[in-house]
Motif scaffolding. Structure first.
Motif, PDB file in Angstrom:
ATOM      1  N   VAL A  42      63.515 -31.236  -2.289  1.00 12.92           N
ATOM      2  CA  VAL A  42      64.817 -31.813  -2.605  1.00 12.92           C
ATOM      3  C   VAL A  42      64.702 -32.364  -4.019  1.00 12.92           C
ATOM      4  O   VAL A  42      63.763 -33.108  -4.324  1.00 12.92           O
ATOM      5  N   LEU A  43      65.645 -32.018  -4.890  1.00  8.52           N
ATOM      6  CA  LEU A  43      65.597 -32.474  -6.272  1.00  8.52           C
ATOM      7  C   LEU A  43      66.020 -33.930  -6.360  1.00  8.52           C
ATOM      8  O   LEU A  43      66.999 -34.343  -5.720  1.00  8.52           O
ATOM      9  N   VAL A  44      65.273 -34.709  -7.133  1.00  9.70           N
ATOM     10  CA  VAL A  44      65.554 -36.133  -7.325  1.00  9.70           C
ATOM     11  C   VAL A  44      65.524 -36.440  -8.819  1.00  9.70           C
ATOM     12  O   VAL A  44      65.002 -35.661  -9.626  1.00  9.70           O
ATOM     13  N   ASN A  45      66.086 -37.605  -9.195  1.00  4.53           N
ATOM     14  CA  ASN A  45      65.979 -38.039 -10.588  1.00  4.53           C
ATOM     15  C   ASN A  45      64.697 -38.850 -10.761  1.00  4.53           C
ATOM     16  O   ASN A  45      63.894 -38.960  -9.843  1.00  4.53           O
ATOM     17  N   LYS A  46      64.513 -39.428 -11.940  1.00  7.13           N
ATOM     18  CA  LYS A  46      63.256 -40.159 -12.199  1.00  7.13           C
ATOM     19  C   LYS A  46      63.118 -41.406 -11.342  1.00  7.13           C
ATOM     20  O   LYS A  46      62.004 -41.869 -11.090  1.00  7.13           O
ATOM     21  N   GLN A  47      64.237 -41.948 -10.858  1.00  6.21           N
ATOM     22  CA  GLN A  47      64.172 -43.137 -10.001  1.00  6.21           C
ATOM     23  C   GLN A  47      63.931 -42.773  -8.539  1.00  6.21           C
ATOM     24  O   GLN A  47      63.738 -43.653  -7.707  1.00  6.21           O
TER      25      GLN A  47
ATOM     26  N   LYS B  25      74.809 -28.521 -10.611  1.00  7.53           N
ATOM     27  CA  LYS B  25      74.463 -29.677 -11.440  1.00  7.53           C
ATOM     28  C   LYS B  25      73.256 -29.399 -12.325  1.00  7.53           C
ATOM     29  O   LYS B  25      73.107 -30.009 -13.379  1.00  7.53           O
ATOM     30  N   VAL B  26      72.357 -28.522 -11.897  1.00  6.52           N
ATOM     31  CA  VAL B  26      71.187 -28.156 -12.697  1.00  6.52           C
ATOM     32  C   VAL B  26      71.289 -26.684 -13.079  1.00  6.52           C
ATOM     33  O   VAL B  26      71.911 -25.881 -12.378  1.00  6.52           O
ATOM     34  N   LYS B  27      70.708 -26.336 -14.199  1.00  4.93           N
ATOM     35  CA  LYS B  27      70.773 -24.973 -14.719  1.00  4.93           C
ATOM     36  C   LYS B  27      69.383 -24.347 -14.722  1.00  4.93           C
ATOM     37  O   LYS B  27      68.371 -25.031 -14.616  1.00  4.93           O
ATOM     38  N   LYS B  28      69.339 -23.037 -14.866  1.00  4.79           N
ATOM     39  CA  LYS B  28      68.072 -22.318 -14.944  1.00  4.79           C
ATOM     40  C   LYS B  28      67.321 -22.779 -16.196  1.00  4.79           C
ATOM     41  O   LYS B  28      67.889 -22.907 -17.273  1.00  4.79           O
ATOM     42  N   GLY B  29      66.032 -23.057 -16.017  1.00  2.36           N
ATOM     43  CA  GLY B  29      65.193 -23.508 -17.124  1.00  2.36           C
ATOM     44  C   GLY B  29      65.066 -25.012 -17.238  1.00  2.36           C
ATOM     45  O   GLY B  29      64.241 -25.502 -18.008  1.00  2.36           O
ATOM     46  N   ASP B  30      65.856 -25.775 -16.483  1.00  2.44           N
ATOM     47  CA  ASP B  30      65.751 -27.237 -16.513  1.00  2.44           C
ATOM     48  C   ASP B  30      64.438 -27.682 -15.878  1.00  2.44           C
ATOM     49  O   ASP B  30      63.966 -27.099 -14.909  1.00  2.44           O
ATOM     50  N   VAL B  31      63.860 -28.731 -16.434  1.00  7.53           N
ATOM     51  CA  VAL B  31      62.669 -29.351 -15.846  1.00  7.53           C
ATOM     52  C   VAL B  31      63.143 -30.517 -14.989  1.00  7.53           C
ATOM     53  O   VAL B  31      63.842 -31.407 -15.467  1.00  7.53           O
ATOM     54  N   VAL B  32      62.788 -30.483 -13.705  1.00  9.50           N
ATOM     55  CA  VAL B  32      63.319 -31.441 -12.729  1.00  9.50           C
ATOM     56  C   VAL B  32      62.179 -32.058 -11.924  1.00  9.50           C
ATOM     57  O   VAL B  32      61.068 -31.529 -11.876  1.00  9.50           O
ATOM     58  N   TYR B  33      62.487 -33.189 -11.292  1.00 10.24           N
ATOM     59  CA  TYR B  33      61.595 -33.821 -10.327  1.00 10.24           C
ATOM     60  C   TYR B  33      62.054 -33.424  -8.932  1.00 10.24           C
ATOM     61  O   TYR B  33      63.245 -33.210  -8.704  1.00 10.24           O
ATOM     62  N   GLY B  34      61.122 -33.346  -8.000  1.00 11.51           N
ATOM     63  CA  GLY B  34      61.474 -33.011  -6.633  1.00 11.51           C
ATOM     64  C   GLY B  34      60.498 -33.621  -5.642  1.00 11.51           C
ATOM     65  O   GLY B  34      59.344 -33.889  -5.974  1.00 11.51           O
ATOM     66  N   VAL B  35      60.971 -33.841  -4.420  1.00 13.07           N
ATOM     67  CA  VAL B  35      60.147 -34.362  -3.328  1.00 13.07           C
ATOM     68  C   VAL B  35      59.932 -33.235  -2.332  1.00 13.07           C
ATOM     69  O   VAL B  35      60.888 -32.583  -1.907  1.00 13.07           O
TER      70      VAL B  35
END
Length: 170
Positions: free
Chosen positions: A133-138, A99-109
């Motif tokens: 664990v990767l999470v979205n902005k919510q 679902k995510v690719k290399k270089g993406d900026v992500v949020y995580g807990v």
């Protein structure tokens, strides 16, 4: 002189191997005082600190990312992130069809941290690695599974959805 040097090196070897038969409490003693009070723990231990900028973290969900580098810890204090804190990171390694690719900026807990954290009952919890664990902005997890142990302290930080997806709660 050679026998003094040989006995000095055997003392070091004994201490590094756990004090085999020499009854010392982790302190080296020498006749010349060159080794002084040097303990085995200083050789083998590593200082564990907060998760800060440029820390590499293992991703423990099935979102497709394998490794993330921390860009910023979202905390009020500037010391870094601990268990349950949210960070912003850049994906460094990813699976080909994730679902995510290399270089993406992500949020995580942060779900596992190598820095020890005290619990209410007086015990301490410390993990071998740093993992998120990767999470979205919510704050909802991107993946549908969480691998490995997850501490129950995440409940206090309102990450209950991550706890429901986890296979083992520590």
């Amino acid at each position: 002189m050679a026998s003094v040097a040989a006995s000095r090196w055997t003392a070091v070897g004994r201490t590094l191997l756990g004090g085999i038969g020499n009854g010392s409490s982790g302190l080296l003693k020498s006749s010349h005082g060159l080794l002084g009070s040097l303990s085995c723990g200083s050789f083998l231990s590593q200082q564990r600190t907060f998760i800060q900028m440029r820390t590499n973290l293992k991703v423990v969900d099935n979102s497709g990312a394998k490794r993330v580098m921390c860009i910023q810890a979202l905390r009020k204090r500037k010391t870094g992130a601990r268990l349950g804190d949210t960070i912003i990171g850049s994906v460094k390694e990813a699976q080909p069809r994730g679902k995510v690719k290399k270089g993406d900026v992500v949020y995580g807990v942060v779900v596992r941290a190598a820095m020890s954290r005290g619990r209410c009952d007086g015990s301490e919890i410390k993990f071998d690695d740093n993992a998120i664990v990767l999470v979205n902005k919510q704050g909802e997890p991107i993946g549908t599974r969480v691998f490995g142990p997850v501490p129950h302290e995440l409940r206090k930080k309102n990450h209950v959805k991550i706890l429901t997806l986890a296979e083992h709660i520590a």
